[in-house]
Design an enzyme around this catalytic site. Sequence first.
Site, PDB file in Angstrom:
ATOM      1  N   GLY A 149      28.676  40.472  57.945  1.00 45.23           N
ATOM      2  CA  GLY A 149      30.036  40.999  57.853  1.00 45.23           C
ATOM      3  C   GLY A 149      30.081  42.498  57.624  1.00 45.23           C
ATOM      4  O   GLY A 149      29.078  43.190  57.815  1.00 45.23           O
ATOM      5  N   LEU A 206      31.744  44.417  59.511  1.00 44.28           N
ATOM      6  CA  LEU A 206      31.317  44.655  60.894  1.00 44.28           C
ATOM      7  C   LEU A 206      31.658  46.067  61.360  1.00 44.28           C
ATOM      8  O   LEU A 206      32.692  46.619  61.006  1.00 44.28           O
ATOM      9  CB  LEU A 206      31.967  43.621  61.818  1.00 44.28           C
ATOM     10  CG  LEU A 206      31.658  42.163  61.467  1.00 44.28           C
ATOM     11  CD1 LEU A 206      32.379  41.212  62.441  1.00 44.28           C
ATOM     12  CD2 LEU A 206      30.165  41.882  61.474  1.00 44.28           C
ATOM     13  N   GLY A 227      27.956  48.639  65.723  1.00 41.76           N
ATOM     14  CA  GLY A 227      26.641  48.061  66.008  1.00 41.76           C
ATOM     15  C   GLY A 227      26.776  46.558  66.249  1.00 41.76           C
ATOM     16  O   GLY A 227      26.300  46.023  67.258  1.00 41.76           O
ATOM     17  N   HIS A 228      27.459  45.879  65.328  1.00 43.81           N
ATOM     18  CA  HIS A 228      27.715  44.441  65.510  1.00 43.81           C
ATOM     19  C   HIS A 228      28.523  44.202  66.794  1.00 43.81           C
ATOM     20  O   HIS A 228      28.270  43.259  67.537  1.00 43.81           O
ATOM     21  CB  HIS A 228      28.513  43.884  64.330  1.00 43.81           C
ATOM     22  CG  HIS A 228      27.856  44.032  62.992  1.00 43.81           C
ATOM     23  ND1 HIS A 228      28.289  44.931  62.049  1.00 43.81           N
ATOM     24  CD2 HIS A 228      26.799  43.380  62.432  1.00 43.81           C
ATOM     25  CE1 HIS A 228      27.539  44.826  60.961  1.00 43.81           C
ATOM     26  NE2 HIS A 228      26.617  43.899  61.161  1.00 43.81           N
ATOM     27  N   GLY A 277      19.835  43.283  66.314  1.00 40.57           N
ATOM     28  CA  GLY A 277      19.774  44.722  66.527  1.00 40.57           C
ATOM     29  C   GLY A 277      18.371  45.258  66.266  1.00 40.57           C
ATOM     30  O   GLY A 277      17.713  44.852  65.302  1.00 40.57           O
ATOM     31  N   LYS A 326      17.842  48.004  65.113  1.00 39.73           N
ATOM     32  CA  LYS A 326      18.003  48.709  63.842  1.00 39.73           C
ATOM     33  C   LYS A 326      17.131  48.095  62.747  1.00 39.73           C
ATOM     34  O   LYS A 326      16.499  48.802  61.973  1.00 39.73           O
ATOM     35  CB  LYS A 326      19.488  48.644  63.461  1.00 39.73           C
ATOM     36  CG  LYS A 326      19.817  48.830  62.023  1.00 39.73           C
ATOM     37  CD  LYS A 326      19.965  50.272  61.722  1.00 39.73           C
ATOM     38  CE  LYS A 326      20.267  50.570  60.271  1.00 39.73           C
ATOM     39  NZ  LYS A 326      20.316  49.470  59.348  1.00 39.73           N
ATOM     40  N   GLN A 368      12.777  42.767  61.129  1.00 39.30           N
ATOM     41  CA  GLN A 368      13.486  41.492  61.231  1.00 39.30           C
ATOM     42  C   GLN A 368      13.366  40.903  62.638  1.00 39.30           C
ATOM     43  O   GLN A 368      13.177  39.699  62.808  1.00 39.30           O
ATOM     44  CB  GLN A 368      14.956  41.701  60.862  1.00 39.30           C
ATOM     45  CG  GLN A 368      15.850  40.497  61.088  1.00 39.30           C
ATOM     46  CD  GLN A 368      17.214  40.704  60.463  1.00 39.30           C
ATOM     47  OE1 GLN A 368      17.398  40.509  59.263  1.00 39.30           O
ATOM     48  NE2 GLN A 368      18.176  41.119  61.259  1.00 39.30           N
ATOM     49  N   SER A 425      25.427  51.263  59.758  1.00 40.96           N
ATOM     50  CA  SER A 425      25.015  50.220  58.836  1.00 40.96           C
ATOM     51  C   SER A 425      26.179  49.923  57.907  1.00 40.96           C
ATOM     52  O   SER A 425      26.926  50.828  57.533  1.00 40.96           O
ATOM     53  CB  SER A 425      23.817  50.708  58.010  1.00 40.96           C
ATOM     54  OG  SER A 425      23.663  49.897  56.866  1.00 40.96           O
ATOM     55  N   SER A 426      26.311  48.660  57.536  1.00 41.89           N
ATOM     56  CA  SER A 426      27.401  48.300  56.609  1.00 41.89           C
ATOM     57  C   SER A 426      27.262  49.067  55.302  1.00 41.89           C
ATOM     58  O   SER A 426      28.254  49.380  54.640  1.00 41.89           O
ATOM     59  CB  SER A 426      27.372  46.803  56.316  1.00 41.89           C
ATOM     60  OG  SER A 426      27.454  46.069  57.525  1.00 41.89           O
TER      61      SER A 426
HETATM   62  P1  AMP Z   1      23.772  42.728  59.246  1.00 46.38           P
HETATM   63  O1  AMP Z   1      25.210  42.331  59.190  1.00 46.38           O
HETATM   64  O2  AMP Z   1      23.501  44.081  58.683  1.00 46.38           O
HETATM   65  O3  AMP Z   1      22.847  41.646  58.729  1.00 46.38           O
HETATM   66  O4  AMP Z   1      23.420  42.871  60.783  1.00 46.38           O
HETATM   67  C1  AMP Z   1      23.672  41.832  61.692  1.00 46.38           C
HETATM   68  C2  AMP Z   1      23.020  42.165  63.013  1.00 46.38           C
HETATM   69  O5  AMP Z   1      23.558  43.388  63.512  1.00 46.38           O
HETATM   70  C3  AMP Z   1      21.509  42.374  62.865  1.00 46.38           C
HETATM   71  O6  AMP Z   1      20.856  41.806  63.997  1.00 46.38           O
HETATM   72  C4  AMP Z   1      21.399  43.869  62.849  1.00 46.38           C
HETATM   73  O7  AMP Z   1      20.152  44.344  63.303  1.00 46.38           O
HETATM   74  C5  AMP Z   1      22.503  44.261  63.797  1.00 46.38           C
HETATM   75  N1  AMP Z   1      22.873  45.659  63.560  1.00 46.38           N
HETATM   76  C6  AMP Z   1      23.114  46.261  62.358  1.00 46.38           C
HETATM   77  N2  AMP Z   1      23.352  47.582  62.520  1.00 46.38           N
HETATM   78  C7  AMP Z   1      23.227  47.813  63.858  1.00 46.38           C
HETATM   79  C8  AMP Z   1      23.344  48.997  64.661  1.00 46.38           C
HETATM   80  N3  AMP Z   1      23.615  50.188  64.140  1.00 46.38           N
HETATM   81  N4  AMP Z   1      23.157  48.871  66.005  1.00 46.38           N
HETATM   82  C9  AMP Z   1      22.858  47.660  66.560  1.00 46.38           C
HETATM   83  N5  AMP Z   1      22.752  46.529  65.850  1.00 46.38           N
HETATM   84  C10 AMP Z   1      22.925  46.600  64.519  1.00 46.38           C
END
Ligand code: AMP
Length: 291
Positions: free
Chosen positions: A32, A34, A37-38, A148, A150, A154, A186-187
């Site tokens: 979340g 979001l 990137g998401h 991602g 990023k 992972q 990034s969140s």
């Molecule tokens: P998170 O909500 O941070 O766990 O991220 C969920 C998904 O979004 C993960 O696969 C992350 O790698 C991807 N994600 C997070 N930040 C970015 C970004 N800046 N660009 C592309 N994907 C991202």
Amino acid sequence: MTRVIRDPAELREWVGASKRNRYSIGFVPTMGALHAGHRSLMARSWGENDRTVVSLYVNPLQFGPHEDFDRYPRAFESDLAMCTEAKVDVLFAPAVETMKPPGFATMVRVAGVTDTLEGARRPGHFDGVATIVTILFNAVQADRAYFGQKDFQQTVVVRRMVSDLRMPVQVVICPTMRDPDGLAMSSRNVYLTVADRPEALRLPRALDAAERAVAEGETDADAIRSVMAKAMESPRDDVRLDYAEVVHPDTLAPLTRIETHAALLAVLRVGKVRLLDNRVVAAPGVAAWKP
Ligand code: AMP
């Protein structure tokens, strides 16, 4: 309007109906808060599948005891609005009690690639990730799952797990989305103050510098590590390099020399925020790396 599902039984029914219709399912797991990137993962899924499911779950299993689980940013209404805008079919947002009921006792652990880097600094983190991703994969039964670049380590962990356990899902790795100044979205960036911003930018700039050095023919991994470390030096003592590593993009083993491809992985602490970023580079004359 994106349909919000909180109950795994209701999700199972929706998945069953989609399968009976032979719809392909794309899946984007998230925590979340979001951002674009998401959004890019959702767009990719929308383009490649008949149906798209986004999960929103802040997974307690992947946070250490002194980490920010309680203060992780939460923004349900705007998350739902983004999903609707991205034509996401289902937002699966289960409660912690449903995902981790009393008596929960099973963990999925990927050995080797979780021992270094983030895994070494956040013990148990990737066990939490692998476990929740497995639970979510079982629930959504997607044809493709989007992650991602990023969070580079992972992606390595998830690909290893999917391959080892023969999970019937294709893992798709998507490029890192950045703010116009170059900072990876990034969140957790909401924690950065105005004064932190120029400090945070040392991270993508260090990766740029390292990438340039490789393009100009530097193949010595220690020299590349030094380029990154030097570019992240700051007069502020709460700006500290956690690590700047040059590793093999598939195994994460440290490299001494870049012969084909290398992942440059760096973490910079700016105040209370740990910023992660990476770049995969190819030695001159070598084709670009593909996940
Ligand atoms: P998170 O909500 O941070 O766990 O991220 C969920 C998904 O979004 C993960 O696969 C992350 O790698 C991807 N994600 C997070 N930040 C970015 C970004 N800046 N660009 C592309 N994907 C991202």
